[in-house]
Design a protein around this motif. Structure first.
Motif, PDB file in Angstrom:
ATOM      1  N   ALA A   1      31.955  39.729  65.199  1.00 17.87           N
ATOM      2  CA  ALA A   1      33.341  40.201  65.244  1.00 17.87           C
ATOM      3  C   ALA A   1      34.279  39.271  64.492  1.00 17.87           C
ATOM      4  N   ILE A   2      34.124  37.968  64.686  1.00 17.61           N
ATOM      5  CA  ILE A   2      34.976  36.997  63.999  1.00 17.61           C
ATOM      6  C   ILE A   2      34.772  37.073  62.493  1.00 17.61           C
ATOM      7  N   THR A   3      33.536  37.235  62.053  1.00 17.01           N
ATOM      8  CA  THR A   3      33.256  37.354  60.625  1.00 17.01           C
ATOM      9  C   THR A   3      33.990  38.552  60.034  1.00 17.01           C
ATOM     10  N   ASP A   4      33.931  39.693  60.704  1.00 13.10           N
ATOM     11  CA  ASP A   4      34.649  40.881  60.222  1.00 13.10           C
ATOM     12  C   ASP A   4      36.149  40.626  60.136  1.00 13.10           C
ATOM     13  N   HIS A   5      36.715  39.999  61.172  1.00 16.50           N
ATOM     14  CA  HIS A   5      38.156  39.721  61.175  1.00 16.50           C
ATOM     15  C   HIS A   5      38.538  38.731  60.070  1.00 16.50           C
ATOM     16  N   LEU A   6      37.735  37.696  59.881  1.00 12.26           N
ATOM     17  CA  LEU A   6      38.042  36.714  58.845  1.00 12.26           C
ATOM     18  C   LEU A   6      37.966  37.330  57.450  1.00 12.26           C
ATOM     19  N   ARG A   7      36.986  38.187  57.226  1.00 14.22           N
ATOM     20  CA  ARG A   7      36.891  38.879  55.931  1.00 14.22           C
ATOM     21  C   ARG A   7      38.133  39.732  55.701  1.00 14.22           C
ATOM     22  N   SER A   8      38.552  40.451  56.735  1.00 17.85           N
ATOM     23  CA  SER A   8      39.746  41.284  56.635  1.00 17.85           C
ATOM     24  C   SER A   8      40.986  40.444  56.362  1.00 17.85           C
ATOM     25  N   LEU A   9      41.118  39.318  57.061  1.00 19.36           N
ATOM     26  CA  LEU A   9      42.262  38.429  56.875  1.00 19.36           C
ATOM     27  C   LEU A   9      42.289  37.874  55.452  1.00 19.36           C
ATOM     28  N   ALA A  10      41.168  37.348  54.989  1.00 18.15           N
ATOM     29  CA  ALA A  10      41.103  36.762  53.644  1.00 18.15           C
ATOM     30  C   ALA A  10      41.391  37.816  52.578  1.00 18.15           C
ATOM     31  N   THR A  11      40.847  38.990  52.746  1.00 21.28           N
ATOM     32  CA  THR A  11      41.086  40.080  51.802  1.00 21.28           C
ATOM     33  C   THR A  11      42.555  40.502  51.845  1.00 21.28           C
ATOM     34  N   GLY A  12      43.118  40.579  53.047  1.00 19.14           N
ATOM     35  CA  GLY A  12      44.503  40.996  53.221  1.00 19.14           C
ATOM     36  C   GLY A  12      45.511  40.073  52.567  1.00 19.14           C
ATOM     37  N   VAL A  13      45.234  38.770  52.563  1.00 26.48           N
ATOM     38  CA  VAL A  13      46.157  37.828  51.922  1.00 26.48           C
ATOM     39  C   VAL A  13      45.787  37.594  50.453  1.00 26.48           C
ATOM     40  N   GLY A  14      44.726  38.264  49.987  1.00 27.02           N
ATOM     41  CA  GLY A  14      44.300  38.096  48.603  1.00 27.02           C
ATOM     42  C   GLY A  14      43.805  36.702  48.290  1.00 27.02           C
ATOM     43  N   ALA A  15      43.124  36.078  49.239  1.00 27.68           N
ATOM     44  CA  ALA A  15      42.696  34.683  49.093  1.00 27.68           C
ATOM     45  C   ALA A  15      41.673  34.506  47.977  1.00 27.68           C
ATOM     46  N   LYS A  16      42.030  33.636  47.052  1.00 25.46           N
ATOM     47  CA  LYS A  16      41.092  33.206  46.013  1.00 25.46           C
ATOM     48  C   LYS A  16      40.515  31.843  46.362  1.00 25.46           C
ATOM     49  N   SER A  17      41.198  31.155  47.291  1.00 25.98           N
ATOM     50  CA  SER A  17      40.720  29.868  47.790  1.00 25.98           C
ATOM     51  C   SER A  17      41.108  29.747  49.261  1.00 25.98           C
ATOM     52  N   VAL A  18      40.203  29.153  50.024  1.00 26.55           N
ATOM     53  CA  VAL A  18      40.377  29.025  51.469  1.00 26.55           C
ATOM     54  C   VAL A  18      39.995  27.606  51.874  1.00 26.55           C
ATOM     55  N   ALA A  19      40.764  27.019  52.778  1.00 29.41           N
ATOM     56  CA  ALA A  19      40.351  25.768  53.424  1.00 29.41           C
ATOM     57  C   ALA A  19      39.805  26.170  54.788  1.00 29.41           C
ATOM     58  N   ALA A  20      38.607  25.722  55.087  1.00 29.86           N
ATOM     59  CA  ALA A  20      37.965  26.061  56.354  1.00 29.86           C
ATOM     60  C   ALA A  20      37.328  24.792  56.910  1.00 29.86           C
TER      61      ALA A  20
END
Length: 192
Positions: A34-53
């Motif tokens: 579930a978290i993976t699905d939400h994180l993918r949606s979040l990253a896609t929604g903000v148009g992330a080309k780079s992420v700090a994790a």
């Protein structure tokens, strides 16, 4: 509960850490999906080309499948590397190579980019022991992420990744604690 926020934090962290240890493998696997699905949606929604994790410990919500997805999708993923001075260096992860760093936490192996490398990312994901409904984040007591977020000139959206029971009505806080813009839990993405 003790009046001093430091003591209240310590007591709450002990309680939350024990609850994390009691999670079954089945619960952990369901939360990871579930978290993976939400994180993918979040990253896609903000148009992330780079992420700090970060690389999660065994008791933390598992964001490794998201990290693998992001790398495969061409998203640059920066990971923290703890320094002795209380700051974080950053390294681009390939998702494959890591080592045990300071405090026993997993860290990426790679070229260190320095503390300001995080200034150029589109999304920041941080660990937390709990977050309240105003976005106040309670970490695990080392202060690395509070110092990092507090030193940024321009801060992209910051989301803590926690389990559902760790989104609380309130958490004890001190002046140095930093708020997050939202949380990602197995149930939802919550933006404050």
């Amino acid at each position: 509960m003790p009046a001093d926020p430091r003591h209240r934090k310590r007591a709450l962290r002990v309680e939350l850490r024990e609850l994390r240890r009691q999670r079954t493998a089945r619960d952990q696997d369901a939360a990871t999906l579930a978290i993976t699905d939400h994180l993918r949606s979040l990253a896609t929604g903000v148009g992330a080309k780079s992420v700090a994790a970060y690389l999660p410990s065994t008791d933390e919500p598992n964001i490794r499948p998201f990290i693998d997805w992001a790398i495969a999708a061409g998203v640059t993923v920066l990971m923290p590397v703890s320094r002795d001075d209380g700051l974080l260096d950053w390294a681009v992860t390939d998702g494959l190579h890591e080592q045990e760093g300071a405090h026993g936490m997993p860290e990426p192996v790679g070229e260190l980019l320095g503390p300001i490398a995080i200034n150029d990312v589109d999304l920041i994901l941080v660990p937390a022991s709990a977050v309240d409904r105003t976005g106040m984040r309670m970490g695990w007591g080392m202060g690395y992420f509070d110092r990092t977020l507090g030193s940024m000139e321009r801060c992209p959206p910051v989301y803590a990744v926690i389990f559902d029971n760790e989104l609380l009505d309130s958490v004890p806080s001190e002046v140095h604690d930093k708020r997050v813009d939202g949380v990602v839990t197995p149930s939802a993405i919550v933006t404050f």
